[in-house]
Enzyme design. Structure first.
Site, PDB file in Angstrom:
ATOM      1  N   ASP A 123      -0.446   5.052   1.020  1.00 44.12           N
ATOM      2  CA  ASP A 123      -0.628   6.062   2.109  1.00 44.12           C
ATOM      3  C   ASP A 123      -0.714   5.467   3.483  1.00 44.12           C
ATOM      4  O   ASP A 123      -1.390   4.326   3.550  1.00 44.12           O
ATOM      5  CB  ASP A 123      -2.052   6.692   1.836  1.00 44.12           C
ATOM      6  N   ASP A 161       1.040  -1.280  -0.183  1.00 44.45           N
ATOM      7  CA  ASP A 161       0.189   0.119  -0.123  1.00 44.45           C
ATOM      8  C   ASP A 161       0.868   1.503  -0.056  1.00 44.45           C
ATOM      9  O   ASP A 161       1.973   1.156   0.311  1.00 44.45           O
ATOM     10  CB  ASP A 161      -0.851  -0.184   1.369  1.00 44.45           C
ATOM     11  N   ASP A 173      -1.695  -0.868   5.900  1.00 44.31           N
ATOM     12  CA  ASP A 173      -1.979  -0.013   7.286  1.00 44.31           C
ATOM     13  C   ASP A 173      -3.485  -0.080   7.616  1.00 44.31           C
ATOM     14  O   ASP A 173      -4.046   0.350   8.795  1.00 44.31           O
ATOM     15  CB  ASP A 173      -1.517   1.064   7.331  1.00 44.31           C
TER      16      ASP A 173
HETATM   17 MG    MG Z   1      -3.101   3.121   3.695  1.00 51.11          MG
END
Ligand code: MG
Length: 278
Positions: free
Chosen positions: A12, A10, A213
């Site tokens: 961000d 991922d 995340d």
């Molecule tokens: Mg993320």
């Protein structure tokens, strides 16, 4: 040369710092992946234009996945064996599984009117507003607006009611590190499944690592052999991401990416192609 490992990540809040969008803290791990010839595949809710910017900053030449699995972009000639794709575009062979953004916008508007809850899609926002909400500079904010298969949005009211209504209408909802997203059938996990299958044509024993995340990473983490979760900016792990074989990285965002990837691959250093496999 066949690959032994493949890493999906991922952007961000994972490879990129949630606030500064910097990947500096992950540089040692990125160098190791490069040295060991381990493909790093970006799998994000970001748009193609944004990803291309980061690919060039990272010197990344591998396939990538945009908009939560909406589009899979494979550089033409990257794989030597044939695979099925939808269309060729600007040097990429593209596999599309996302619903068009126009359709998603219409659905989102009906969700807002039927629930009476104010929703603000990224297409309704002005450039300065996007810059304010995301902390992106002008060029990045412009690239973030150019989307094809997803509509990131904010909810000003009961989130559960909005999610229920989206699902009732036959669409999917997921949450990234900043925005809610309305999607069609696609998710990050389906993209991992498709791409891993194509890698496996040429590297039959390839194993995958995934780093994320947020809840929109969960389908990706479920699909890989070695899932890794990094800490959020607040220092906690997202409570929406639970899996039995999940490795909890020691660190937030790119720090966590760095420590977990180094820890995982250091033991494989020099043995990461199948030719060298012991
Ligand atoms: Mg993320």
């Amino acid at each position: 040369m066949p690959y032994r490992f493949l890493v999906f990540t991922d952007l961000d809040g994972t490879l990129l710092d949630h606030d500064t969008y910097s990947f500096d803290a992950a540089l040692p791990a990125l160098r190791l992946l490069e040295k060991e010839n381990i493909p790093l595949v970006i799998n994000t809710s970001k748009s193609r234009g944004e990803i291309e910017m980061y690919r060039s900053l990272l010197g990344n030449r591998h396939p990538f996945v945009s908009e939560n699995g909406g589009g899979i972009f494979i550089p033409d000639g990257y794989f030597s064996r044939k695979f099925r794709y939808g269309r060729a575009s600007d040097g990429y062979l593209v596999i599309e599984s996302g619903t068009s953004r126009e359709t998603l916008r219409v659905v989102l508007k009906s969700v807002a009117s039927e629930t009476g809850i104010r929703l603000r899609g990224i297409s309704d926002m002005s450039l300065p507003e996007i810059m304010e909400v995301t902390g992106l500079d002008e060029q990045s904010a412009r690239l973030a607006m150019e989307r094809s298969y997803s509509e990131p949005f904010l909810i000003y009211g009961d989130e559960e009611e909005v999610v229920r209504k989206i699902v009732e209408k036959g669409y999917n909802h997921t949450r990234g590190s900043r925005f809610h997203h309305i999607l069609g059938e696609n998710d990050k996990g389906k993209a991992v499944r498709i791409l891993s299958g194509i890698y496996r044509n040429e590297s039959p024993s390839i194993e995958s690592v995934g780093v994320g995340d947020s809840p929109n990473d969960l389908p990706m983490l479920k699909e890989v052999d070695f899932p890794i979760l990094v800490r959020k900016k607040s220092g906690i792990y997202d409570s929406g991401c639970r899996l039995e074989n999940l490795t909890l990285a020691d660190g937030e965002g790119p720090d966590g990416f760095n420590s977990a990837i180094l820890k995982f691959f250091i033991k494989y250093e020099g043995k990461t192609s199948t030719e060298n496999r012991i």
